[in-house]
Scaffold this motif. Structure first.
Motif, PDB file in Angstrom:
ATOM      1  N   GLU D 263       0.846  -1.203   0.000  1.00 42.45           N
ATOM      2  CA  GLU D 263       0.000   0.000   0.000  1.00 42.45           C
ATOM      3  C   GLU D 263       0.880   1.251   0.000  1.00 42.45           C
ATOM      4  O   GLU D 263       0.582   2.224  -0.694  1.00 42.45           O
ATOM      5  CB  GLU D 263      -0.898  -0.024   1.244  1.00 42.45           C
ATOM      6  CG  GLU D 263      -1.960   1.031   1.254  1.00 42.45           C
ATOM      7  CD  GLU D 263      -3.114   0.713   0.312  1.00 42.45           C
ATOM      8  OE1 GLU D 263      -3.170  -0.431  -0.215  1.00 42.45           O
ATOM      9  OE2 GLU D 263      -3.957   1.599   0.099  1.00 42.45           O
ATOM     10  N   THR D 264       1.939   1.184   0.759  1.00 45.37           N
ATOM     11  CA  THR D 264       2.879   2.304   0.789  1.00 45.37           C
ATOM     12  C   THR D 264       3.456   2.565  -0.594  1.00 45.37           C
ATOM     13  O   THR D 264       3.512   3.701  -1.074  1.00 45.37           O
ATOM     14  CB  THR D 264       4.022   1.984   1.781  1.00 45.37           C
ATOM     15  OG1 THR D 264       3.461   1.780   3.072  1.00 45.37           O
ATOM     16  CG2 THR D 264       5.037   3.116   1.830  1.00 45.37           C
ATOM     17  N   VAL D 265       3.875   1.501  -1.247  1.00 47.69           N
ATOM     18  CA  VAL D 265       4.531   1.645  -2.548  1.00 47.69           C
ATOM     19  C   VAL D 265       3.538   2.132  -3.602  1.00 47.69           C
ATOM     20  O   VAL D 265       3.829   3.017  -4.404  1.00 47.69           O
ATOM     21  CB  VAL D 265       5.161   0.308  -2.970  1.00 47.69           C
ATOM     22  CG1 VAL D 265       5.696   0.395  -4.395  1.00 47.69           C
ATOM     23  CG2 VAL D 265       6.269  -0.063  -1.996  1.00 47.69           C
ATOM     24  N   ARG D 266       2.354   1.547  -3.578  1.00 49.28           N
ATOM     25  CA  ARG D 266       1.390   1.860  -4.639  1.00 49.28           C
ATOM     26  C   ARG D 266       0.780   3.247  -4.480  1.00 49.28           C
ATOM     27  O   ARG D 266       0.425   3.894  -5.454  1.00 49.28           O
ATOM     28  CB  ARG D 266       0.295   0.808  -4.655  1.00 49.28           C
ATOM     29  CG  ARG D 266       0.844  -0.522  -5.160  1.00 49.28           C
ATOM     30  CD  ARG D 266      -0.224  -1.578  -5.181  1.00 49.28           C
ATOM     31  NE  ARG D 266       0.314  -2.787  -5.831  1.00 49.28           N
ATOM     32  CZ  ARG D 266      -0.253  -3.974  -5.760  1.00 49.28           C
ATOM     33  NH1 ARG D 266      -1.386  -4.128  -5.088  1.00 49.28           N
ATOM     34  NH2 ARG D 266       0.285  -5.011  -6.377  1.00 49.28           N
ATOM     35  N   GLY D 267       0.661   3.699  -3.238  1.00 47.79           N
ATOM     36  CA  GLY D 267      -0.011   4.975  -3.021  1.00 47.79           C
ATOM     37  C   GLY D 267       0.923   6.170  -2.999  1.00 47.79           C
ATOM     38  O   GLY D 267       0.484   7.294  -2.800  1.00 47.79           O
ATOM     39  N   ASN D 268       2.197   5.920  -3.181  1.00 48.07           N
ATOM     40  CA  ASN D 268       3.160   6.996  -3.042  1.00 48.07           C
ATOM     41  C   ASN D 268       4.287   6.841  -4.070  1.00 48.07           C
ATOM     42  O   ASN D 268       4.268   5.897  -4.859  1.00 48.07           O
ATOM     43  CB  ASN D 268       3.772   6.978  -1.627  1.00 48.07           C
ATOM     44  CG  ASN D 268       2.747   7.165  -0.535  1.00 48.07           C
ATOM     45  OD1 ASN D 268       2.335   8.273  -0.249  1.00 48.07           O
ATOM     46  ND2 ASN D 268       2.280   6.062   0.063  1.00 48.07           N
ATOM     47  N   THR D 269       5.204   7.776  -4.034  1.00 47.01           N
ATOM     48  CA  THR D 269       6.407   7.654  -4.851  1.00 47.01           C
ATOM     49  C   THR D 269       7.518   7.127  -3.954  1.00 47.01           C
ATOM     50  O   THR D 269       7.963   7.809  -3.030  1.00 47.01           O
ATOM     51  CB  THR D 269       6.814   9.025  -5.413  1.00 47.01           C
ATOM     52  OG1 THR D 269       5.726   9.531  -6.184  1.00 47.01           O
ATOM     53  CG2 THR D 269       8.058   8.894  -6.282  1.00 47.01           C
ATOM     54  N   LEU D 270       7.946   5.899  -4.233  1.00 44.86           N
ATOM     55  CA  LEU D 270       8.957   5.280  -3.379  1.00 44.86           C
ATOM     56  C   LEU D 270      10.334   5.823  -3.745  1.00 44.86           C
ATOM     57  O   LEU D 270      10.804   5.643  -4.869  1.00 44.86           O
ATOM     58  CB  LEU D 270       8.916   3.759  -3.561  1.00 44.86           C
ATOM     59  CG  LEU D 270       9.743   2.945  -2.576  1.00 44.86           C
ATOM     60  CD1 LEU D 270       9.165   3.057  -1.168  1.00 44.86           C
ATOM     61  CD2 LEU D 270       9.799   1.484  -2.986  1.00 44.86           C
ATOM     62  N   VAL D 271      10.976   6.476  -2.776  1.00 43.51           N
ATOM     63  CA  VAL D 271      12.300   7.039  -3.064  1.00 43.51           C
ATOM     64  C   VAL D 271      13.446   6.187  -2.524  1.00 43.51           C
ATOM     65  O   VAL D 271      14.602   6.388  -2.896  1.00 43.51           O
ATOM     66  CB  VAL D 271      12.432   8.475  -2.517  1.00 43.51           C
ATOM     67  CG1 VAL D 271      11.417   9.390  -3.188  1.00 43.51           C
ATOM     68  CG2 VAL D 271      12.280   8.508  -0.998  1.00 43.51           C
ATOM     69  N   GLY D 272      13.115   5.259  -1.678  1.00 41.24           N
ATOM     70  CA  GLY D 272      14.149   4.394  -1.133  1.00 41.24           C
ATOM     71  C   GLY D 272      13.513   3.314  -0.288  1.00 41.24           C
ATOM     72  O   GLY D 272      12.353   3.450   0.150  1.00 41.24           O
ATOM     73  N   PHE D 273      14.257   2.234  -0.048  1.00 37.82           N
ATOM     74  CA  PHE D 273      13.687   1.071   0.634  1.00 37.82           C
ATOM     75  C   PHE D 273      14.838   0.359   1.310  1.00 37.82           C
ATOM     76  O   PHE D 273      15.857   0.066   0.680  1.00 37.82           O
ATOM     77  CB  PHE D 273      12.994   0.190  -0.411  1.00 37.82           C
ATOM     78  CG  PHE D 273      12.633  -1.203   0.025  1.00 37.82           C
ATOM     79  CD1 PHE D 273      12.258  -1.504   1.324  1.00 37.82           C
ATOM     80  CD2 PHE D 273      12.641  -2.232  -0.912  1.00 37.82           C
ATOM     81  CE1 PHE D 273      11.904  -2.801   1.691  1.00 37.82           C
ATOM     82  CE2 PHE D 273      12.290  -3.537  -0.546  1.00 37.82           C
ATOM     83  CZ  PHE D 273      11.930  -3.812   0.757  1.00 37.82           C
ATOM     84  N   ASP D 274      14.688   0.127   2.605  1.00 37.21           N
ATOM     85  CA  ASP D 274      15.708  -0.693   3.250  1.00 37.21           C
ATOM     86  C   ASP D 274      15.076  -1.865   3.985  1.00 37.21           C
ATOM     87  O   ASP D 274      13.935  -1.800   4.421  1.00 37.21           O
ATOM     88  CB  ASP D 274      16.608   0.141   4.184  1.00 37.21           C
ATOM     89  CG  ASP D 274      15.918   0.686   5.431  1.00 37.21           C
ATOM     90  OD1 ASP D 274      15.142  -0.043   6.081  1.00 37.21           O
ATOM     91  OD2 ASP D 274      16.174   1.862   5.767  1.00 37.21           O
ATOM     92  N   LEU D 275      15.864  -2.943   4.068  1.00 35.07           N
ATOM     93  CA  LEU D 275      15.509  -4.117   4.866  1.00 35.07           C
ATOM     94  C   LEU D 275      16.642  -4.301   5.851  1.00 35.07           C
ATOM     95  O   LEU D 275      17.793  -4.497   5.446  1.00 35.07           O
ATOM     96  CB  LEU D 275      15.371  -5.353   3.974  1.00 35.07           C
ATOM     97  CG  LEU D 275      15.215  -6.686   4.710  1.00 35.07           C
ATOM     98  CD1 LEU D 275      13.947  -6.710   5.551  1.00 35.07           C
ATOM     99  CD2 LEU D 275      15.198  -7.847   3.722  1.00 35.07           C
TER     100      LEU D 275
END
Lengths: 309, 309, 309, 309, 309, 309
Positions: D263-275
C-alpha cells in the motif's frame, strides 16, 4: 517381552509397527514404504533422511491396541488396524531410471499386500514412479497438497526432477484423469507449466484461496473417486514445518492442510498416499519430523474412521 | 556502580533482580525459584536448563524502576514491585522422592517470604511437589495451560513422571478442588486419565475450543478463588515456542495463552505460578527462552495491575 | 529383495543386522542390546538417544558377507560372523531400581544367546546392572576406558548415578576382582573415590600416562582373564568425539583408545562390552555417532580376528 | 554461456543480477546496496552477515527475463526491469561516524544512478545515514515497519545505536515530515521516546491494531507523497522470521507486513527502501533469509506493477 | 572506490578476486571454477554448497597486492599473482552425463585461459570429467589426498558415483599414467577396487603410513612430472574438518596434508588442482570452510613460490 | 541451605563463587570481572556472550572447600582460596572510548580488592584498557598466547579494533617493557606490524616453534618479572576450541598452551590474567566454554600452588 515403551526405544519403525520385508509373504491393512531418494532436489537436499527420521519421530505416536482416543468426541480411530513397515526402496543413486523402476516395482508389490499403501519420500520426483504403480486403474485422481505445481516440462536440464513428476505421470498414465493442486504460492513460477496444467483440466487452488474460504476449497475436491493423495511437506507454512527444501511463506496451517486431506480421504476411495519433501536435516529443533509423523497418523485416522466406543 | 545495562551483562538473574538465598531472611513482593529438574521427562530432556536460560533471556526484559510502559493505553505495570531471585532447588537427581521433598520445602519457604511465588521448572512433574506447598489451603484451584492432561495413573512404569503430577496432587491435597485444563490437543492420549479427570469434575478444554471461541473459554475459568496457575510451555504452538520436549501442532497463540493467564490472574487471587517444560536446548534460535521470559513478565503485569500514570 | 544398500536405507538396526527380539528363541555370535537410559546423568543429557543414533550411523559400516578388508595387510575380519540386533531395554524412567532390574535381566538373556554381548548405552550408570548379569563368574576383570573414575560412594544425593556404577558393582559382585581404568583426567575429582579404588587394588591410569607411553600402559592390562570392557565415550578427546555429557580436554586419540581396547580383547576372553555416554544431540555434525559406530566395528574386528585371505 | 541455473550456482549477487561497482559509471532501474554493519546492535549481533546471506537466498528467486508470473491473475511483474548489485559499503568498524559518512555517500551515489535504491542492512542504525542521502528533498515521509520505535534519545550510553536512528534523522532532516510506524509491540519500551515521537506528529500503530483491522491501518498510511520505506525484519512474527536480534512475539504475518509495504509503494512515490535487522546466523534453518529475499522481490513487484500479459 | 575491506563485505568471490565469466575473453595466472554438484554423493549431501561457502570464507584470506607475508622467513608468496573467479559450472542435476560434459567443457575453457586452474567441488565424482579436460596430455599423474580409494567399478547401482571417478578416468585417459593416493583409512573398503588399483600400478598409502613417517611418504611422490592434485576434504582428520559427507577418524593433520600437497606442487608441474567433498552444511561452526579456504591459499603459495623481500 | 550441587543450578557465577559488586567494599584472593564487549571484532561476533557462558560452564568445575585433587601426585590446588565474581563492566556500546574508560576504571577497582584479577572478555581490544589499569607499574611484561599479533597500527579504518590492543598499550604505557607472543600462525599477516613489534624488542614465537620444541619456547619466557598473561582463545587449535571469531588451523594443543601459561605463572609474579575471544555462539556443542572454564581453573591452580596433603 516389552514393557511400557518410551518413544525412542527399539529399532525405529513407522509407529513401532513390525518390519516385514517385501521379499516375504504377508498381508496387512496399512503398509509403509520408505523411499530415501532426494537426488532430484534442485535446491537444499535432505529428504533422503526422511524415512529414517519419520520412523524415529513416529515412535512418539505409536498407537496402542485401541488406536487413538479423542476426548472431545469420546471416539477412537485406528482401532485394531494392522500396520506394517515394509522397509525402504534402495535407490540406484545417479541412475534415476533404475531407481524409478525399483520404486514402481516396490509400490506394486506393496499394493498387492495391503489395503492402503503409504509412501514416505524422498523428494517429489518419486511420485511419478509411484503413480506408475497405478497404471492398471482406468480412472483415478490425484489430490496434491503443494506450494509448487511440479508440472514443468523440464528444469535445470532434466525432465525428471522434483519439478516435473505430475507432467511425466499424466503423459504416461491415461487413467490419471485430473490433478487437484491445493496450496500453490511459489513466487518464481513457470507460466508454461500453469497453462499446460489448466489446459489439461487440472484444478489449481492457491494457498490464498484456502485462507479466504476453506469450505469452498473443500467443495471443489473430487467425490466418490479413486484418489491418490500426494502431500508435499512444503504446503505447510514454514513456521509449522521448517524442514523442507524450498519453504514458501504464507502456507497452509496444519489444520487447513489436514482438513483438505481428511475431506479427500472421507469423500473418496484412497488408493495411495505419499508424504514427500520433508528434510529433517534442515530443522535442528526436530519438530518437522514430529509434524510429519502426526500427519501420517491423522490421515490414517480419517481413513480408519472414528468409531463410537 | 552500574551504567545503563545491556541485556546480557552481569551474572544472570531473573529480570536482573537481586539474588537472595532462601537461607537468608528477606521479604519481597515477587520471588522467583528455579527448579532445574527434568529427570521425569519421558521424551526429549532439557528443561533442567530452563532456569539458567530464562535468567539470561529475562535480562532483555529487566524492568526499570517504573516498570513497563504501554504506549497504547499510556499505563504502567510492575511499577515499584520488588522482585527477588531466590535461586534454585538442588535436585537429588535419581532420588525423586528426595528431590520432591526439597522442592516442597523450598516452595514453602518462598511462600513465607513473598506475595507471589513464581516457579520456573523443570519438567511438569515438579508441579506435584510445588502444589504440596499449598496443603494448608482449604480450597484452591489450578488453572493448567497444557497440550497434555498430565493426569495418568502411571506411565512407563512410574507414577511420578511428568504425565502424572495432577493425579498425584489431587490424591494428596483435599483443598485442591478442581483443575481447569486449557489447550489440550495430544494425539496419543490416555482414555482412563481423561475419564478420571472428568469424574473428578475437572474442566477439560481443547485448543480447538480456544480457537473457536476464546471468550467462551475465558468465561469458564474460575472466579474469585485462590488459584495456582501452571503454565506448560507446550500449550503454545510450536511455531511460537519450539523448545519443548513434546511439541504438538495447532497450539495456542501467545495472545490466546496470555489471555487465559490474564483472565485467571485478574479474576482470582493468584497464590502461585509455574512455567514448566521449556527446553532451551531444543531451540537453537534462542527465541523460546525469550518468549518464556516475556510471558513471565506479562503475567506479572496482569497481577501488578496497570495504573494510570 | 534388496539391492546394493546405501547407508541410510531401511529401518535402522546395528550394522544392518537383523532384529530379533529377546522374546524369541535364537542364537548368534554377536548380539547388540540398546539401553536408552540417561536418567542418571547429572549434567547434559542425551545418551538416551545413542542406541537410535548408533543404529543409524552404523549403517555406513554394515559389513558385507566377507566382513571388512584391510588393504595394508590384505586380511579380513568379521568374516561370516553372525550379528543380531536384540533391540532395547525399556527403562522404567524414574524408577531406577526397576530399570536396573530390567537391564540385568535382558543382559542375562542376551548372554544366554550369543558368544559376545555388546551393550550400547545410555549413561554409565547402566554398567552396574550390566555387570550384575555376570554375577555367576568366579573371577573376572573390568577394563574401563574413561575420563572419570565413576567410583563415588554417592553424588548429588544418590548412590546410583553415573558417578558410581563401579562402586556399586564391586560391593555386590565378589567375582569382580579388579578394575583397570585408563584415560583418567577429570579436574573436579573425588579424593575419597580415588583412595577407595586404590585401596581395593584397582589400576588407575591417566590419559597423560597413555600419551607418555602407550606401550607401558598396554603392558599393565590384564592377560588371560575373563574381561568385561566398558568404554565411556568421554575417554576420547572431545575433538574426536564432542557428543558426550562431560567432555574433558586432553583425552585419548581414537588410535590410543582402540589400542587399549584391542589389547584387552586379544589378550583375554571378552565376556561383554559396553559403549556408554555418547550423546548424539550434543554434536550437530553427526560425527560422534560415526566414531562410536566405527569403534564398535573395530573392537569386534579385534575379537573376530583377522584371517589371511 | 550459462545454462538453466540452479539457485546456488555462481558468485552470489542479489537475485543473480550483475555486480557493478559504484566506482564505475552505469545506470539501472533498481540498484541494491549492501550495508554489512551491525556494530550498533545492543543485543544479539549477526545482521552484518545479511547482505551475503540475502545474496545467496535471493538466487532462488532470480527472475527470468519476463519477471514473475502470478497464475491467479495471469499477470507478470518485474518484467524487463534492470537490476544491478552495487556491492557493499565497507564499514569502518568502531568508527561509526566514518562508517555513517561512507553509507551516506554510497547512498547518494546510488540514488544518482538508479530509479529505486534498495538498501540491505545491517542493523537499524544505518537508516539514519541512509536518510541523510535524502537531505535534498523538501518533503518526504518514512513508513517504518518495526516492532520497536527506535526513537530513543540515547541508550546504553550512545546516541547512535539501533535504538535511535529516527531520532537522529528528524533532528537533522527538515524535509522528513513524519514517520509512520507500524507493528509496534516491544515490552520494555521507553516512554520518553514515545512521547517525543507523538509530540512530533509521528503515527504509531501497534501490531495489535494491524491484527484488529488491517484495512484501517492501510488507510492511515501516507498518500501521494515521496516515501522512504524502512522494513525492520523484527516486525514479522518470529515464527515467520526467527533470525533477528530482538524477536518479539505476536508480530505481523508476512501477508500483513507485505500489505502495508504494498500500500505504501502503490499509493506513493517510493524514493528508497531498506531491509534491516535480519540476522541469518540466528536461524539455522535458513528460512529467515529466504523470507527476506522474497520480501525484497515482492516489494519490487509492487513498484514495478503487474501488467497484463 | 573500496576502503579497507572486512572479510564479509561485497558479493563473495574466491579470495575477493574479480569475477570474469568464461563467456568473456580474458587471461590470468590462476582461475577458480566452482562445481556445485553433489548428486553423486551416496551418503550425506551438501558439497553443492561448497563453492558458495568457500567464496565467503576465502574473503578472510583475501591477499593484498603483496600477497601473504611469513614472519618467520620474512618472505612473501602470491605477490602480484593475478587471480580470477571464473564462476560455476551449472549442473544438469539428474542428467549426469550432461553435467559431466559441461564440467569437462568448462575445465577446457579455463585451461585455455589460465596458468593454473583451481576447481572447487562438489563431490569427488567431478574429478572424472575434470580429468577428461586433460586428455591431450601424453603423460601425467594424479596425486590424490583421500580417506577413500574412489576406484570402485560400480556402487549402489551406478558406475559414476563419487566412489568411482578414478576408475572411469584411467579407463578413458591413456595419458593418466598413475595415481598416488595418500591418506587411505576407510573401514568398509572394496577389495576388488584395491586390487584393481594395485594391478594398474597405483601407489596406495594409508593415513597410518603418513603418521609413521611423513618423510618416507613424501619421497614416494612423483617428481618432475605433470601432476594433477585432487584434494578430498575427508583426507583431513574430522577434528580439523568436520564438514564432509563421510568423515573417517584418524585422518591427516592439516600440516601433514599440506606437506604432501606442497611437495607435490614443488616437485612437479602442477596442471590442475581440485578441492572436493567439503560439505559446509555439516559444520555449523563454519570452520571447515575456513580450513578449505586456507588450504587453497597455501597450495597456491607453494606454486607461486616464496620470494625474498 | 544448599545440598550437593549439580553443575547447572543456581544463578550462574564464575565457579559458583559469590557475586560481590564493585560498588561494595570487600577483599578476596581472586576476583573475576566479565567484559562483555565484542564491538571491536572485525569478523564473526559473539565474544560478548563469553562472560555469561563461562559463568555457566564453570559451574561444572566449582571447586569444593579443598580445591581440586590430582590423583597422580596426590596434591591439592586452590585449597581455601577465596574467589569472588565481581560482575561485568557495562559497555557503552558504540562509544568505545567511554567503554574503554569504564573497563580501565573497573580493572583498577578490582586490582585494589584482590590478589589476582581475572578478566573474562570480550574481544581482544579490551586488553588495551585493561593494561591501562597497570600504568602505575614501572616495569612489567605481557605474555600473550595468540594466533595473531594484534599489533596493527590500524585496520578497517580504526586504531582501536581487536587487531591493535598491544600497539596502543605500548604507546601509552612506558612500564610495559616487552610482549612475548606465543602461538602465531595467521595467514594474512601485516608485515608492518611484525616489523614494528620486533623493532620494539617483542618476542614473537610461532605455533610451529611450539610444536618443534615446547621446552625451548618455555625457556624464552620471562622470569622473575611482574607479568600480565593475556590468553586469546584462538591460540588453541580449533579442534580443541572451535568457538572463536577467527580460528586458525595448526594451533596449540591444550597441554601446550597450558604449559606456556603455567611456566609464566610459576616463574613470575602474575599481576593480571585475561581470557578473550571465546565466542560461545559459534560452537553449538558447548565444549568451547567448558575448555575456557577449565583453563581458567588450571591457570589459577598454577598460581595457588599444589600443596602436599
Amino acid at each position: 517381552m516389552r514393557h511400557h515403551e518410551l518413544a525412542f526405544t527399539g529399532p525405529a519403525t513407522f509407529f513401532k509397527a513390525p518390519y516385514r520385508s517385501l521379499a516375504e509373504d504377508w498381508r496387512a491393512e496399512v503398509g509403509f514404504l520408505g523411499i530415501p531418494y532426494d537426488f532430484a532436489v534442485g535446491y537444499r537436499p535432505g529428504a533422503r533422511f526422511a524415512p529414517g527420521a519419520l520412523r524415529e519421530a513416529s515412535g512418539r505416536f505409536a498407537p496402542g491396541a485401541e488406536g487413538y482416543f479423542d476426548f472431545e468426541t469420546e471416539t477412537y480411530c485406528l482401532q485394531g488396524v494392522h500396520l506394517v513397515d515394509a522397509g525402504d526402496v534402495d535407490p540406484a543413486q545417479l541412475e534415476y531410471q533404475e531407481s524409478f523402476r525399483r520404486i514402481t516395482q516396490a509400490a506394486l508389490e506393496l499394493r498387492g499386500r495391503v489395503g492402503l499403501p503409504v509412501f514416505v519420500g524422498g523428494d517429489h520426483s518419486v511420485t511419478y514412479p509411484l503413480l506408475r504403480a497405478y497404471a492398471d486403474l482406468d480412472e483415478f485422481y490425484v489430490v496434491q497438497l503443494d506450494a509448487h505445481l511440479d508440472f514443468s516440462e523440464a528444469r535445470n536440464g532434466t525432465r525428471f526432477a522434483n519439478s516435473s513428476p505430475f507432467r511425466r505421470a499424466v503423459e504416461e498414465l491415461p487413467g490419471l484423469k485430473s490433478v487437484f493442486v491445493v496450496g500453490l504460492r511459489g513466487l518464481r513460477t513457470n507460466p508454461e507449466a500453469y497453462r499446460a496444467a489448466r489446459a489439461r483440466g487440472h484444478r489449481l487452488i492457491s494457498a490464498r484461496k484456502v485462507r479466504e474460504s476453506l469450505s469452498e476449497v473443500l467443495e471443489q475436491l473430487p467425490r466418490g473417486q479413486k484418489v491418490y493423495l500426494s502431500f508435499d511437506a512444503d504446503v505447510l507454512d514454514p513456521s509449522v514445518l521448517p524442514g523442507t527444501s524450498s519453504p514458501e511463506v504464507e502456507g497452509l496451517t496444519y489444520a487447513e492442510a489436514l482438513a483438505v486431506a481428511r475431506e479427500t480421504v472421507r469423500g473418496n476411495t484412497l488408493v495411495g498416499f505419499d508424504l514427500v519433501e520433508l528434510a529433517p536435516n534442515l530443522d535442528p529443533s526436530g519438530r518437522s519430523s514430529l509434524v510429519g509423523a502426526r500427519l501420517l497418523a491423522e490421515v490414517l485416522c480419517s481413513r480408519y474412521r472414528d468409531l463410537p466406543t
